[in-house]
Scaffold this active site. Structure first.
Site, PDB file in Angstrom:
ATOM      1  N   ASP A 100     101.778 -20.882 -46.651  1.00  0.00           N
ATOM      2  CA  ASP A 100     102.279 -22.112 -46.151  1.00  0.00           C
ATOM      3  C   ASP A 100     102.589 -22.561 -44.711  1.00  0.00           C
ATOM      4  O   ASP A 100     103.556 -21.848 -44.052  1.00  0.00           O
ATOM      5  CB  ASP A 100     103.779 -22.557 -47.156  1.00  0.00           C
ATOM      6  CG  ASP A 100     104.052 -24.141 -46.938  1.00  0.00           C
ATOM      7  OD1 ASP A 100     103.069 -24.754 -47.593  1.00  0.00           O
ATOM      8  OD2 ASP A 100     104.913 -24.352 -46.249  1.00  0.00           O
ATOM      9  N   TYR A 109     104.585 -27.035 -37.423  1.00  0.00           N
ATOM     10  CA  TYR A 109     105.451 -25.792 -37.167  1.00  0.00           C
ATOM     11  C   TYR A 109     105.137 -25.319 -35.878  1.00  0.00           C
ATOM     12  O   TYR A 109     105.466 -24.292 -35.674  1.00  0.00           O
ATOM     13  CB  TYR A 109     105.251 -24.697 -38.454  1.00  0.00           C
ATOM     14  CG  TYR A 109     105.552 -25.137 -39.810  1.00  0.00           C
ATOM     15  CD1 TYR A 109     106.540 -26.429 -39.862  1.00  0.00           C
ATOM     16  CD2 TYR A 109     105.280 -24.671 -40.732  1.00  0.00           C
ATOM     17  CE1 TYR A 109     107.079 -26.608 -40.911  1.00  0.00           C
ATOM     18  CE2 TYR A 109     105.768 -24.788 -42.058  1.00  0.00           C
ATOM     19  CZ  TYR A 109     106.563 -26.154 -42.199  1.00  0.00           C
ATOM     20  OH  TYR A 109     107.041 -26.593 -43.231  1.00  0.00           O
ATOM     21  N   LYS A 145      99.849 -29.350 -43.269  1.00  0.00           N
ATOM     22  CA  LYS A 145     100.595 -30.355 -43.602  1.00  0.00           C
ATOM     23  C   LYS A 145     100.264 -31.424 -42.489  1.00  0.00           C
ATOM     24  O   LYS A 145     100.441 -31.275 -41.543  1.00  0.00           O
ATOM     25  CB  LYS A 145     101.989 -30.587 -43.827  1.00  0.00           C
ATOM     26  CG  LYS A 145     102.257 -29.218 -44.850  1.00  0.00           C
ATOM     27  CD  LYS A 145     103.988 -29.199 -45.045  1.00  0.00           C
ATOM     28  CE  LYS A 145     104.195 -28.027 -45.918  1.00  0.00           C
ATOM     29  NZ  LYS A 145     104.712 -26.846 -45.116  1.00  0.00           N
ATOM     30  N   HIS A 169     103.406 -34.382 -45.025  1.00  0.00           N
ATOM     31  CA  HIS A 169     104.709 -33.491 -44.901  1.00  0.00           C
ATOM     32  C   HIS A 169     105.876 -34.310 -45.413  1.00  0.00           C
ATOM     33  O   HIS A 169     106.558 -33.741 -46.001  1.00  0.00           O
ATOM     34  CB  HIS A 169     104.623 -33.056 -43.375  1.00  0.00           C
ATOM     35  CG  HIS A 169     105.621 -31.923 -43.047  1.00  0.00           C
ATOM     36  ND1 HIS A 169     105.259 -31.109 -41.937  1.00  0.00           N
ATOM     37  CD2 HIS A 169     106.632 -31.516 -43.596  1.00  0.00           C
ATOM     38  CE1 HIS A 169     106.146 -30.171 -41.914  1.00  0.00           C
ATOM     39  NE2 HIS A 169     107.011 -30.380 -43.072  1.00  0.00           N
TER      40      HIS A 169
HETATM   41  N1  LIG Z   1     107.785 -29.306 -46.609  1.00  0.00           N
HETATM   42  C1  LIG Z   1     108.873 -29.334 -45.830  1.00  0.00           C
HETATM   43  O1  LIG Z   1     109.557 -30.379 -45.624  1.00  0.00           O
HETATM   44  C2  LIG Z   1     109.512 -27.924 -45.693  1.00  0.00           C
HETATM   45  C3  LIG Z   1     110.801 -27.932 -45.318  1.00  0.00           C
HETATM   46  C4  LIG Z   1     111.351 -26.451 -45.193  1.00  0.00           C
HETATM   47  C5  LIG Z   1     110.622 -25.450 -45.618  1.00  0.00           C
HETATM   48  N2  LIG Z   1     109.510 -25.615 -45.718  1.00  0.00           N
HETATM   49  C6  LIG Z   1     108.439 -24.429 -46.116  1.00  0.00           C
HETATM   50  O2  LIG Z   1     109.160 -23.685 -46.976  1.00  0.00           O
HETATM   51  C7  LIG Z   1     109.364 -22.331 -46.179  1.00  0.00           C
HETATM   52  C8  LIG Z   1     110.726 -21.648 -46.752  1.00  0.00           C
HETATM   53  O3  LIG Z   1     111.838 -22.433 -46.438  1.00  0.00           O
HETATM   54  P1  LIG Z   1     112.644 -21.903 -45.145  1.00  0.00           P
HETATM   55  O4  LIG Z   1     112.101 -21.270 -44.080  1.00  0.00           O
HETATM   56  O5  LIG Z   1     113.695 -23.356 -44.627  1.00  0.00           O
HETATM   57  O6  LIG Z   1     113.715 -20.850 -45.990  1.00  0.00           O
HETATM   58  P2  LIG Z   1     113.856 -19.691 -46.779  1.00  0.00           P
HETATM   59  O7  LIG Z   1     112.529 -19.023 -47.182  1.00  0.00           O
HETATM   60  O8  LIG Z   1     114.940 -20.149 -48.052  1.00  0.00           O
HETATM   61  O9  LIG Z   1     114.744 -18.785 -45.973  1.00  0.00           O
HETATM   62  C9  LIG Z   1     114.197 -18.290 -44.820  1.00  0.00           C
HETATM   63  C10 LIG Z   1     115.243 -16.923 -44.304  1.00  0.00           C
HETATM   64  O10 LIG Z   1     115.717 -16.076 -45.233  1.00  0.00           O
HETATM   65  C11 LIG Z   1     115.609 -14.953 -44.599  1.00  0.00           C
HETATM   66  N3  LIG Z   1     114.976 -13.967 -45.680  1.00  0.00           N
HETATM   67  C12 LIG Z   1     113.634 -14.076 -46.178  1.00  0.00           C
HETATM   68  N4  LIG Z   1     113.804 -13.177 -47.050  1.00  0.00           N
HETATM   69  C13 LIG Z   1     114.656 -12.450 -47.127  1.00  0.00           C
HETATM   70  C14 LIG Z   1     115.273 -11.380 -47.906  1.00  0.00           C
HETATM   71  N5  LIG Z   1     114.436 -10.588 -48.972  1.00  0.00           N
HETATM   72  N6  LIG Z   1     116.600 -10.886 -47.659  1.00  0.00           N
HETATM   73  C15 LIG Z   1     117.202 -11.481 -46.851  1.00  0.00           C
HETATM   74  N7  LIG Z   1     116.752 -12.377 -46.025  1.00  0.00           N
HETATM   75  C16 LIG Z   1     115.800 -13.064 -46.152  1.00  0.00           C
HETATM   76  C17 LIG Z   1     114.601 -14.980 -43.504  1.00  0.00           C
HETATM   77  O11 LIG Z   1     114.843 -14.247 -42.248  1.00  0.00           O
HETATM   78  P3  LIG Z   1     113.757 -13.460 -41.609  1.00  0.00           P
HETATM   79  O12 LIG Z   1     112.698 -14.296 -41.431  1.00  0.00           O
HETATM   80  O13 LIG Z   1     114.576 -13.086 -40.236  1.00  0.00           O
HETATM   81  O14 LIG Z   1     113.333 -12.213 -42.406  1.00  0.00           O
HETATM   82  C18 LIG Z   1     114.940 -16.331 -43.034  1.00  0.00           C
HETATM   83  O15 LIG Z   1     116.125 -16.584 -42.174  1.00  0.00           O
HETATM   84  C19 LIG Z   1     109.246 -22.748 -44.984  1.00  0.00           C
HETATM   85  O16 LIG Z   1     109.016 -21.486 -44.240  1.00  0.00           O
HETATM   86  C20 LIG Z   1     108.098 -23.682 -44.767  1.00  0.00           C
HETATM   87  O17 LIG Z   1     106.764 -22.805 -44.927  1.00  0.00           O
HETATM   88  C21 LIG Z   1     108.752 -26.759 -46.177  1.00  0.00           C
END
Ligand SMILES: NC(=O)c1ccc[n+]([C@@H]2O[C@H](COP(=O)([O-])OP(=O)(O)OC[C@H]3O[C@@H](n4cnc5c(N)ncnc54)[C@H](OP(=O)(O)O)[C@@H]3O)[C@@H](O)[C@H]2O)c1
Length: 324
Positions: free
Chosen positions: A45, A50, A75, A106
């Protein structure tokens, strides 16, 4: 029940777990994407916003995977709502790909394409420079529908669309969005939205499934208890909870050991799902982690607001400047 993939309304399948790439910094992204694909991910994704699509593309190349085996999402950014194809072309060039499997709007909020910043233009008072007087996300959706015949997208969808926004799109849609990507997790379970999406053949995707930066949801006691019961890690509870409800999850990590762990999805018990469904409301902990200051009420669609002259009711939300 554990689901490894879901069916889109185009007939294509979408892998149930994707590697997220928001906030994956320079020098981290390519190796994360490569590691993910090598350990079994088939879904990545990304987004124009980004600012790391070149590295996503490098990671894909380095993995050696056949393009056809991968599901790549990117997006449309808000300053390109009047010209989705231009944004798509830039993304494809950066990714080094001929097409994406899914192209999402997005945010359903057009921003001034000629403003003081190419990504996040602002007005003199610091609020976001919206381009909503003569444009709307409805027109954007119609323009995105035109992309389906270009061969550059296999499916189109939306992100950050509440039921009110989806209803407005569905009123005029020739192509029903394949997906809606939203913040969904144990503190924001989006039960009604999930039911609505299912009733319309739209696959719901969960962003920030771990609670975003620092994965704070892993610390919730209820999550820890369920993890202990099933002898799995807290992160796997958070992801399995969404998967078992039929939702695509997009955990982001740049840490190879975590990337691999996040692929483990298990069957939770019915009572676990029910307890997690109720948890946010019953505990009073309902919360969103990604709430950028758009100055828009996302529960009432802009189209509705504009048509009823209630636009002035949009309160300016001066929260943190994130853009996910
Ligand atoms: N459409 C939108 O508006 C929108 C908004 C937000 C996000 N997104 C998408 O959704 C994805 C995920 O959301 P997010 O990035 O906000 O957050 P998330 O996936 O909920 O959390 C990411 C965080 O969790 C940590 N992490 C991941 N796996 C782990 C594990 N097994 N144990 C401990 N810590 C862990 C990562 O650290 P490390 O990386 O340091 O390992 C990072 O700090 C984004 O990357 C993006 O692609 C889309």
């Amino acid at each position: 029940m554990v689901q490894t993939e879901f069916k889109l309304n185009t007939g294509a399948t979408i892998p149930a777990v994707a590697l997220g790439s928001w906030q994956s910094g320079p020098g981290e992204v390519a190796q994360a994407v490569e590691a993910a694909i090598k350990c079994g991910y088939r879904h990545v994704d990304g987004a124009f916003m980004y600012k790391n699509e070149e590295e996503v593309g490098q990671g894909i190349k380095k993995s050696g995977i056949d393009r056809k085996e991968l599901f790549v999402t990117t997006k449309l950014w808000s300053t390109y709502h009047r010209n989705p194809e231009a944004c798509l072309d830039e993304s494809l060039k950066k990714l080094g790909l001929d097409y994406v499997d899914l192209y999402l709007m997005h945010w359903p909020v057009p921003l001034n394409p000629k403003g003081n910043d190419p990504y996040l233009p602002t007005r003199p008072d610091g609020s976001r420079d919206l381009d909503t007087d003569s444009w709307s996300y409805i027109k954007t959706w119609q323009a995105m529908e035109g992309l389906m015949s270009t061969g550059k997208v296999k499916a189109i969808g939306v992100s950050n669309c509440s039921i009110a926004y989806l209803e407005e799109i569905l009123k005029i849609a020739k192509v029903v969005p394949a997906c809606d990507q939203m913040e969904v997790h144990v503190l924001n379970p989006e039960l009604k939205l999930n039911d609505f999406c299912k009733s319309k053949g739209i696959v719901l995707q969960a962003y920030s499934p771990l609670g975003s930066t620092g994965s704070p949801l892993m610390k919730e006691q209820i999550v820890q208890d369920i993890a202990k019961k099933h002898d799995i890690e807290a992160g796997n509870v958070l992801l399995s909870y969404l998967n078992n409800r039929g939702i695509v999850v997009l955990p982001k990590s740049v840490t190879p050991s975590r990337i691999e762990k996040n692929l483990k999805i298990v069957d939770l018990d019915k009572e676990d799902i029910e307890a997690l469904n109720k948890f946010a409301k019953d505990s009073g902990k309902l919360k969103r982690f990604c709430n950028p200051p758009w100055g828009v009420d996302f529960k009432v669609s802009l189209a509705t607001l504009m048509s009823t002259s209630l636009k002035a009711m949009c309160a300016y939300d001066s929260g943190q400047n994130t853009m996910g």
